[in-house]
Design a protein around this motif. Structure first.
Motif, PDB file in Angstrom:
ATOM      1  N   ILE A 167     -40.814-111.933   0.923  1.00  0.00           N
ATOM      2  CA  ILE A 167     -41.574-110.959   1.701  1.00  0.00           C
ATOM      3  C   ILE A 167     -40.662-109.860   2.212  1.00  0.00           C
ATOM      4  CG2 ILE A 167     -42.925-110.675   3.828  1.00  0.00           C
ATOM      5  CD1 ILE A 167     -44.298-113.182   3.201  1.00  0.00           C
ATOM      6  N   ARG A 168     -39.455-110.251   2.578  1.00  0.00           N
ATOM      7  CA  ARG A 168     -38.512-109.319   3.185  1.00  0.00           C
ATOM      8  C   ARG A 168     -37.775-108.487   2.139  1.00  0.00           C
ATOM      9  NH1 ARG A 168     -34.951-112.899   5.963  1.00  0.00           N
ATOM     10  NH2 ARG A 168     -33.591-112.464   4.194  1.00  0.00           N
ATOM     11  N   GLU A 173     -47.282-105.004   7.671  1.00  0.00           N
ATOM     12  CA  GLU A 173     -47.603-104.027   6.625  1.00  0.00           C
ATOM     13  C   GLU A 173     -47.697-104.703   5.262  1.00  0.00           C
ATOM     14  OE1 GLU A 173     -48.445-100.695   6.754  1.00  0.00           O
ATOM     15  OE2 GLU A 173     -48.617-101.413   8.830  1.00  0.00           O
ATOM     16  N   THR A 174     -46.737-105.594   4.992  1.00  0.00           N
ATOM     17  CA  THR A 174     -46.717-106.275   3.700  1.00  0.00           C
ATOM     18  C   THR A 174     -47.958-107.147   3.537  1.00  0.00           C
ATOM     19  OG1 THR A 174     -44.299-106.269   3.735  1.00  0.00           O
ATOM     20  CG2 THR A 174     -45.356-107.776   2.185  1.00  0.00           C
ATOM     21  N   ILE A 183     -45.712-106.884  -3.096  1.00  0.00           N
ATOM     22  CA  ILE A 183     -47.045-106.313  -3.362  1.00  0.00           C
ATOM     23  C   ILE A 183     -47.141-105.888  -4.833  1.00  0.00           C
ATOM     24  CG2 ILE A 183     -48.685-104.480  -2.762  1.00  0.00           C
ATOM     25  CD1 ILE A 183     -47.380-104.447   0.052  1.00  0.00           C
ATOM     26  N   ASP A 220     -40.284-106.348  -3.644  1.00  0.00           N
ATOM     27  CA  ASP A 220     -41.564-105.648  -3.601  1.00  0.00           C
ATOM     28  C   ASP A 220     -42.661-106.619  -4.021  1.00  0.00           C
ATOM     29  OD1 ASP A 220     -43.674-103.963  -3.540  1.00  0.00           O
ATOM     30  OD2 ASP A 220     -42.736-102.382  -4.729  1.00  0.00           O
ATOM     31  N   GLY A 229     -50.901-105.027   2.843  1.00  0.00           N
ATOM     32  CA  GLY A 229     -50.843-104.541   1.468  1.00  0.00           C
ATOM     33  C   GLY A 229     -51.295-105.603   0.481  1.00  0.00           C
ATOM     34  N   ARG A 240     -42.974-104.726   9.800  1.00  0.00           N
ATOM     35  CA  ARG A 240     -42.913-104.616   8.346  1.00  0.00           C
ATOM     36  C   ARG A 240     -43.656-105.774   7.671  1.00  0.00           C
ATOM     37  NH1 ARG A 240     -38.061-105.245   4.851  1.00  0.00           N
ATOM     38  NH2 ARG A 240     -39.054-104.797   2.868  1.00  0.00           N
ATOM     39  N   ALA A 241     -43.496-106.973   8.242  1.00  0.00           N
ATOM     40  CA  ALA A 241     -44.187-108.128   7.691  1.00  0.00           C
ATOM     41  C   ALA A 241     -45.700-107.886   7.721  1.00  0.00           C
ATOM     42  CB  ALA A 241     -43.832-109.377   8.491  1.00  0.00           C
TER      43      ALA A 241
END
Ligand code: C2E
Ligand code: CA
Ligand code: CA
Ligand code: CA
Length: 274
Positions: free
Chosen positions: A118-119, A159-160, A124, A122, A163, A156-157
């Motif tokens: 996840i970190r 957002e991921t 997504i 990419d 997505g 950020r997590a």
């Protein structure tokens, strides 16, 4: 089992040639395993608690090491994560899991995503590509994430995860209740599913507090409109208490251990005939 000793890990196995493997030796072995196709998937069914029919399966990776035999994921996933090899390994798991479930109409598949994936990758784009390549209906794919994942960079997590959800897949919080801040994470991240950790299921029929805790988790899940899966169900008594308390879905050795893909096909055939 493994023990960290600074840079060294000790593998305890039944083999006679037990010895210390350096971190670098293990990373090399993992890399060779990826190239040499030593990894396989098993799948553990998730069942409707009342119907006892298979709703979906969880993909669990296994490493068949040529001399050490089967290495448990708890022994190599941490090394794969630390070295970054979890990114190609996790990609393989996702593609392989989706490929298999295409042959099992009517059920879903869940895949464990590492915090590192996840970190540091990419994820997504990866999931989009796998859905495109396999033609799998996104609603049949669920991604299991542990809450520990989400702390280092929560914004950020989030957002991921959004997505990923935009692709149409479902997101499960794995191992709910162990670790910290579970309730906060449930509110601030877009989860669809909550998997109650085995430790709570173990305690459900030991004293009254254990059952009350599981009931409280079920109540929270209902309030937040989350589906629930109870993990690690091992006894009929645990299962019947979970059914009585309205837990919709269960997973555990009582109903099935993780099994090779061929066994899933056979189980689904039997299920259709019933
Ligand atoms: P997890 O995601 O919480 O998976 C559930 C683990 O509990 C599995 O162990 C499963 O075999 C075991 N289990 C299921 N039902 C029962 C039960 O009734 N009793 C008991 N005692 N155990 C039960 P496994 O396959 O050894 O995997 C351990 C962990 O390794 C997983 O925990 C997951 O965190 C990680 N893992 C496995 N496959 C993958 C993968 O493809 N990617 C990533 N990132 N992690 C994985
Ligand atoms: Ca899991
Ligand atoms: Ca779990
Ligand atoms: Ca776990």
């Amino acid at each position: 089992a493994k023990q960290a000793r600074g840079q060294r890990f000790v593998f305890y196995s039944n083999a006679t040639n037990d010895r210390l493997l350096s971190y670098q030796e293990q990373v090399d072995a993992l890399r060779a395993g990826l190239v040499g196709q030593q990894f396989v998937l098993e799948f553990q069914p998730r069942y409707g608690a009342a119907s006892r029919t298979i709703h979906s399966v969880e993909a669990l990776v296994r490493w068949n090491h040529p001399s050490r035999g089967r290495v448990p994921p708890g022994d190599f996933i941490p090394i794969a994560e630390r070295s970054g090899l979890i990114v190609p390994l996790g990609e393989w798991v996702l593609r392989e899991a989706c490929r298999h479930v295409i042959g099992w109409p009517g059920i879903g598949v869940s895949v464990n995503l590492s915090p590192v994936q996840i970190r540091d990758s990419d994820v997504i784009a990866l999931v989009r590509d796998v859905l495109d390549q396999t033609g799998l209906d996104p609603t049949r794919l669920e991604l299991e994430i542990t809450e520990g994942t989400l702390f280092s960079d929560a914004a950020r997590a989030r957002e991921t995860l959004l997505g990923l959800k935009a692709l149409g897949v479902r997101i499960a919080m794995d191992d709910f209740g162990v670790g910290y801040s579970s309730l906060g994470s449930l509110r601030s991240f877009p989860f669809d599913v909550l998997k109650i950790d085995k430790q709570f299921i173990d305690a459900i029929d030991i004293g009254s507090a254990g059952r009350e805790i599981v009931r409280a988790i079920l109540t929270i899940a209902r309030a937040l409109d989350l589906s629930v899966t109870a993990e690690g169900v091992e006894t009929n008594n645990q299962l019947s208490l979970l059914v009585d308390d309205g837990c919709a879905e269960v997973q555990g050795f009582l109903l099935s251990r993780p099994v090779p893909p061929g066994r899933i096909s056979a189980m689904l055939e039997r299920q259709v005939k019933r």
